[in-house]
Design a protein around this motif. Structure first.
Motif, PDB file in Angstrom:
ATOM      1  N   LYS A  77       0.854  -1.187   0.000  1.00  0.00           N
ATOM      2  CA  LYS A  77       0.000   0.000   0.000  1.00  0.00           C
ATOM      3  C   LYS A  77       0.892   1.240   0.000  1.00  0.00           C
ATOM      4  CE  LYS A  77      -0.415  -0.105   5.056  1.00  0.00           C
ATOM      5  NZ  LYS A  77       0.646  -1.124   5.178  1.00  0.00           N
ATOM      6  N   ASP A 146      -8.512   1.602 -12.114  1.00  0.00           N
ATOM      7  CA  ASP A 146      -9.691   1.925 -11.327  1.00  0.00           C
ATOM      8  C   ASP A 146     -10.323   0.652 -10.773  1.00  0.00           C
ATOM      9  OD1 ASP A 146     -11.176   0.753 -13.381  1.00  0.00           O
ATOM     10  OD2 ASP A 146     -11.914   2.651 -14.185  1.00  0.00           O
ATOM     11  N   ALA A 147     -11.429   0.801 -10.057  1.00  0.00           N
ATOM     12  CA  ALA A 147     -12.059  -0.334  -9.394  1.00  0.00           C
ATOM     13  C   ALA A 147     -12.572  -1.376 -10.377  1.00  0.00           C
ATOM     14  CB  ALA A 147     -13.204   0.161  -8.506  1.00  0.00           C
ATOM     15  N   LYS A 190     -12.606   6.006  -9.869  1.00  0.00           N
ATOM     16  CA  LYS A 190     -12.208   5.690  -8.506  1.00  0.00           C
ATOM     17  C   LYS A 190     -10.986   4.782  -8.564  1.00  0.00           C
ATOM     18  CE  LYS A 190     -16.910   6.098  -6.666  1.00  0.00           C
ATOM     19  NZ  LYS A 190     -18.025   5.420  -5.937  1.00  0.00           N
ATOM     20  N   ASP A 192      -7.947   2.432  -7.786  1.00  0.00           N
ATOM     21  CA  ASP A 192      -7.853   1.328  -6.837  1.00  0.00           C
ATOM     22  C   ASP A 192      -6.430   0.809  -6.664  1.00  0.00           C
ATOM     23  OD1 ASP A 192      -9.183  -0.733  -5.178  1.00  0.00           O
ATOM     24  OD2 ASP A 192      -8.538  -2.112  -6.754  1.00  0.00           O
ATOM     25  N   LYS A 193      -5.626   0.874  -7.719  1.00  0.00           N
ATOM     26  CA  LYS A 193      -4.271   0.316  -7.661  1.00  0.00           C
ATOM     27  C   LYS A 193      -3.310   1.179  -8.471  1.00  0.00           C
ATOM     28  CE  LYS A 193      -6.000  -4.472  -7.494  1.00  0.00           C
ATOM     29  NZ  LYS A 193      -7.433  -4.144  -7.759  1.00  0.00           N
ATOM     30  N   LYS A 210      -1.985  -1.233  -3.475  1.00  0.00           N
ATOM     31  CA  LYS A 210      -3.396  -0.959  -3.254  1.00  0.00           C
ATOM     32  C   LYS A 210      -3.553   0.485  -2.805  1.00  0.00           C
ATOM     33  CE  LYS A 210      -7.778  -2.222  -2.515  1.00  0.00           C
ATOM     34  NZ  LYS A 210      -8.683  -2.674  -3.585  1.00  0.00           N
ATOM     35  N   GLY A 212      -5.864   3.650  -1.232  1.00  0.00           N
ATOM     36  CA  GLY A 212      -6.984   3.856  -0.341  1.00  0.00           C
ATOM     37  C   GLY A 212      -7.053   2.849   0.791  1.00  0.00           C
TER      38      GLY A 212
END
Length: 212
Positions: A77, A146-147, A190, A192-193, A210, A212
């Motif tokens: 992260k 994104d997600a 959004k 995500d990675k 990752k 968030g």
């Protein structure tokens, strides 16, 4: 300095950066074709462990069953470092995801995202950990997802988030460089990675963090 002069200087700088990115990608592609004999690729989400993190020599408590704690398997992260390998065994680097700045302003009055888009600036720290110097274009090496799994590559833009990497970035063995790469993504995306790979992304291994 007049607006026209500033605009011309900005365009020249962008053109030079674009040429460097393309040349860097072409050279690395040729190198990867010549050197890569692995026949496959992988994505690493495992942060590089330190003695303190693993409890080595620190007297840290261990689970009664002797198995590693669940958080030891947590994906990398923000703030984590991933050890990456290039096509050449002597080409390795420790890459850290340092900071993510969402919607930064362009570095000058002429730099703006396209309609319906926004800038995202991601700061990496790269340490040349192998026997070879790191000589590459970090902007070719990074992407964000994104997600839904849609990937976004970098754009040639500087922002007020902070200084970008030099193009190309040349890092002597054992030394580090810090810089931002900029992405232009949909306003409603959004993220995500984040991913980073050596050899302008053509290495057999990609690091993934990752968000968030």
């Amino acid at each position: 300095m007049s607006a026209n002069v500033r605009r011309t200087a900005a365009r020249r700088s962008t053109t030079r950066r674009a040429a460097a990115l393309l040349l860097g990608a072409a050279l690395v592609t040729l190198s990867a074709t010549a050197c890569d004999s692995t026949g496959g690729s992988s994505v690493s989400t495992e942060p590089k462990q330190t003695a303190a993190a693993t409890g080595a020599g620190s007297g840290a408590a261990k689970p009664a069953d002797g198995k590693p704690a669940d958080n030891a398997k947590a994906p990398a992260k923000l703030g984590d470092t991933i050890a990456l390998k290039g096509n050449d065994p002597a080409d390795t680097a420790d890459v850290t995801l340092v900071k993510v700045v969402d919607s930064p302003e362009g570095a000058d009055e002429f730099t703006h995202p396209a309609d319906g888009k926004r800038f995202v600036a991601v700061q990496f720290r790269i340490k040349a950990s192998g026997k070879k110097a790191y000589s590459d274009v970090p902007g070719n090496s990074a992407k964000v997802l994104d997600a839904q799994g849609q990937a976004f590559g970098t754009t040639i833009a500087d922002t007020k988030a902070g200084p970008s990497f030099q193009v190309p970035a040349n890092i002597a063995p054992g030394e580090t460089a810090l810089g931002f790469v900029t992405f232009e993504v949909s306003k409603d995306a959004k993220l995500d990675k984040a991913q980073f790979g050596l050899d302008s992304g053509f290495a057999p291994q990609t690091g993934q963090w990752k968000l968030g």
